[in-house]
Design an enzyme around this catalytic site. Sequence first.
Site, mmCIF file in Angstrom:
data_model
loop_
_atom_site.group_PDB
_atom_site.id
_atom_site.type_symbol
_atom_site.label_atom_id
_atom_site.label_comp_id
_atom_site.label_asym_id
_atom_site.label_seq_id
_atom_site.Cartn_x
_atom_site.Cartn_y
_atom_site.Cartn_z
ATOM 1 N N GLU A 38 43.783 75.901 32.467
ATOM 2 C CA GLU A 38 42.704 76.457 32.265
ATOM 3 C C GLU A 38 41.939 76.839 33.727
ATOM 4 O O GLU A 38 42.261 76.572 34.519
ATOM 5 C CB GLU A 38 42.150 75.342 31.655
ATOM 6 N N CYS A 50 47.717 65.846 36.553
ATOM 7 C CA CYS A 50 47.283 65.974 37.387
ATOM 8 C C CYS A 50 47.183 64.801 37.317
ATOM 9 O O CYS A 50 47.948 64.024 36.365
ATOM 10 C CB CYS A 50 45.018 65.824 37.523
ATOM 11 N N CYS A 98 41.483 59.621 38.076
ATOM 12 C CA CYS A 98 39.483 59.376 37.853
ATOM 13 C C CYS A 98 38.735 58.722 36.672
ATOM 14 O O CYS A 98 39.700 59.849 35.948
ATOM 15 C CB CYS A 98 39.062 60.367 38.603
ATOM 16 N N CYS A 158 32.240 69.943 33.816
ATOM 17 C CA CYS A 158 32.523 69.361 35.325
ATOM 18 C C CYS A 158 33.908 67.679 34.343
ATOM 19 O O CYS A 158 33.062 66.908 33.862
ATOM 20 C CB CYS A 158 31.325 68.736 36.257
ATOM 21 N N CYS A 195 36.287 78.748 38.372
ATOM 22 C CA CYS A 195 36.683 77.751 38.964
ATOM 23 C C CYS A 195 38.299 77.725 38.506
ATOM 24 O O CYS A 195 38.456 78.087 36.998
ATOM 25 C CB CYS A 195 35.679 76.759 37.452
ATOM 26 N N CYS A 249 37.077 61.318 34.239
ATOM 27 C CA CYS A 249 37.290 62.162 34.039
ATOM 28 C C CYS A 249 39.190 63.060 32.774
ATOM 29 O O CYS A 249 39.689 62.179 32.615
ATOM 30 C CB CYS A 249 38.011 63.171 35.604
#
Length: 419
Positions: free
Chosen positions: A122, A142, A146, A392, A135, A149
Amino acid sequence: MADTAFMSIPGMIDPVPTPREVTPREDGRVDLLGLPRKAIAALFEAAGLDAKAAKLRAKQVYHWLYHRGVTDFEAMTDIAKTMRPWLAERFVVGRPEVVLAQHSSDGTRKWLLRTADGHEFEMVFIPDADRGTLCVSSQVGCTLNCRFCHTGTMRLVRNLTPGEIVGQVMLARDELGEWPRGGGTMAGLDEVEDEDGGGYSPDGRLLTNIVMMGMGEPLYNFDHVRDALKIVMDGDGLALSKRRITLSTSGVVPMMAKCGEEIGVNLAVSLHAVSKEVRDEIVPINRKYGLEELLQACADYPGASNARRITFEYVMLKDKNDSDEDARELVRLIKKYKLPAKVNLIPFNPWPGAIYECSTPERIRRFSEIVFEAGISAPVRTPRGRDIDAACGQLKTAAQKMSRAELDRLAEEKQAALG
């Protein structure tokens, strides 16, 4: 989806830095997107042009490709008509495939994109009164885990190629209608020099800034991110000043100095906590590269100054990292390492299954006041695109949210209801 293997990940922290070659096209043509001028010239020479002609044609094609956004060789009007079919038979100028485009009520736009080998990622465009920020993702998935997230709950599939990274910027300019208009030849363009000596930089452009804050850890895909951003910053390419590009890292300390030296863009660090115990929990890479090591790398970052401050990103988690004591410790650490810094306070954006809550507005405001009173900028970031999961920490592809079988079943049910 193609049978591309998942990247091998030893433990929770470091992925194997597997280089990703461009997936060959079935028609045998080579996609020029993401290639620098010298690589394009080498391809032209290998295809049969002599060195002088290859260099000239590469300069022309590079200009049309990156500076004017042209994807059809027939539209490259300063290239001989007899040469254009030769190019079209051997080469192509691509774009990421758009699977889904979404518009938020606040103007934020999100695109779900698909690679040539069938993987999805994305990108997000965030318009503001005085700027428009894209962004950009650097990986499919990933590996950092985290805990606040949503993207971090995905498995890392692979690194994006330079073409897939710069292609996001190209696609955004396509969608926003922001390629230059006017003269057809390089000599005929009305160019404006920017502060770094770049080329075309018209007033009124919507896309003014890039942040490498999408899916993935940019410093775990360093070579491809560097090569893509060099094209973005090239005055003969996309011509965006390095002062308008920010790369965000969760703290891959060994690569931070190299980033400053070889890319030279602004640095943002996903800090999120000021104690070893809390940061070990919510940003697991802290177990490998601790706070002191990370902050020293920030102090040593090439080009950091009061004019180009390092940004510390700090997500506000209720009763986890948001106390007055946390704010004072943040100030102490910044002053101890003499960091030219600002702090972006990010209200936590919830997602299904998240184990944290967002700090209260009052708590966030008090945290910000403590940092401000110490002479350090600490604005609270306004959440954007929440209604389309574009805020975010919320990026996670539709393919991850719902299986293909589920999507097919829903499509069948919808068709049956209509029939």
